[in-house]
Enzyme design. Sequence first.
Site, short mmCIF file in Angstrom:
data_model
loop_
_atom_site.label_atom_id
_atom_site.label_comp_id
_atom_site.label_asym_id
_atom_site.label_seq_id
_atom_site.Cartn_x
_atom_site.Cartn_y
_atom_site.Cartn_z
N HIS A 103 0.90 -1.08 0.06
CA HIS A 103 -0.01 0.02 0.17
C HIS A 103 0.79 1.15 0.22
CE1 HIS A 103 -3.01 -2.92 2.05
NE2 HIS A 103 -3.36 -2.94 0.64
N GLU A 117 1.36 4.15 2.70
CA GLU A 117 1.83 3.53 4.06
C GLU A 117 3.49 3.76 3.92
OE1 GLU A 117 -1.90 0.65 4.18
OE2 GLU A 117 -0.02 -0.23 4.29
N HIS A 137 3.26 -2.71 6.89
CA HIS A 137 2.07 -1.81 6.62
C HIS A 137 1.87 -0.60 7.61
CE1 HIS A 137 -0.23 -4.21 3.24
NE2 HIS A 137 0.83 -5.16 3.84
N GLU A 184 2.13 -3.89 11.36
CA GLU A 184 1.25 -2.49 11.00
C GLU A 184 1.92 -1.62 12.16
OE1 GLU A 184 -1.14 -1.88 9.13
OE2 GLU A 184 -2.00 -3.94 8.60
#
Length: 378
Positions: free
Chosen positions: A169, A172, A262, A338
Amino acid sequence: MPIKISSGFDAGAIDIVSATSADAIDLNIRKDSHADITQWFYFRLQGARDEACTIRFLNAGATAYPDGWHGYNAVASYDRVEWFRVPTTFDGKVMTVTHTPEFDSVYYAYFEPYSWERHLELLDRAQLSEQVRLVDLGSTVQGRDMNLLVIGDERSTTAKKVWVIARQHPGETMAEWAVDGMLDALLDPADPIGRQLLKETVFYVVPNMNPDGSVLGNLRTNAAGANLNREWHTPTMERSPEVFLVKQKMLETGVDLCLDVHGDEGLPYVFVAGSEALPTFTAAQAAAQRQFSDDFKIASPDFQDVHGYPAAPYTDEVLTMGSPHITHAFGCLSLTLELPFKDNANDPDELTGWSGERSARLGAAMLQPVLQAIRRLS
Ligand code: ZN
């Protein structure tokens, strides 16, 4: 001098509704270039020095992750080196930034950008290490290079294969900041964990899985409009060459451990998501995930395992996602890491919030749980 808003640069993205005076700047957050995803913004404001600016994002409530704006402060910079947070409010519909620029030109962004130029410099710097081989896997939809760093002795028959991929992504950016910090530690001849790892592993690192989306200023998709983290089951060279090429290389090398880095729009914490949803998930795999988290907590107080994603049932979508797909395909420990867009609520920094630097330190700290996990495989 009238005020001016512009976004004609690497990763720039904004739609101007009305910008006639500093106290009434109305904007819309722009869609990804080829998909109906709205979240990333990055623009420059000129001509508002010492003026109290009110910048309203009119469509914030209709973006992909409106929860991302609660408890969020936008980042700003005068030199694109030092980024700081600016007061930001969200009423459920409109997000408003209030800031008085101290200089003629100021940049605002969703998160500290990681530029394409910096990406190329990262590859350049890494390849100067004698431990590194810089591999070209092929090209993206728009013809940008898909580069892989192979670090360590590939001829070793005992070395474990550690894959680290980031920025599927593209918005990010904290993910590439983390890889940047990880590589600095791994390639530092004075770093004891890096030294041990390079005796026992080969690292395969893709610092940027989505070059086109990064340059286009997308949050989540590539130049064909594909969310790459939903392409792992059946990637194609037409729609998702970035995943196709990396998966092909993984099948060639094998994978003993994989981390897919991410950023999370909503949760103000660092955490991992595992492969629990897989019907084939074993108790041993669950234990390996838990152990990795326990080790990571010791290596970095920024890592925690209290807050994260709730358990979700298995659906066909699970095998389209990178880390569960890799667990399924290789039977190995594979985690989605994350990092927050907002801050670490356990140890917030009012000036910077979560930052590129904090991400880089986390990336370096990640090497310790990786070393522990690798040794448990032997
Ligand atoms: Zn993501």
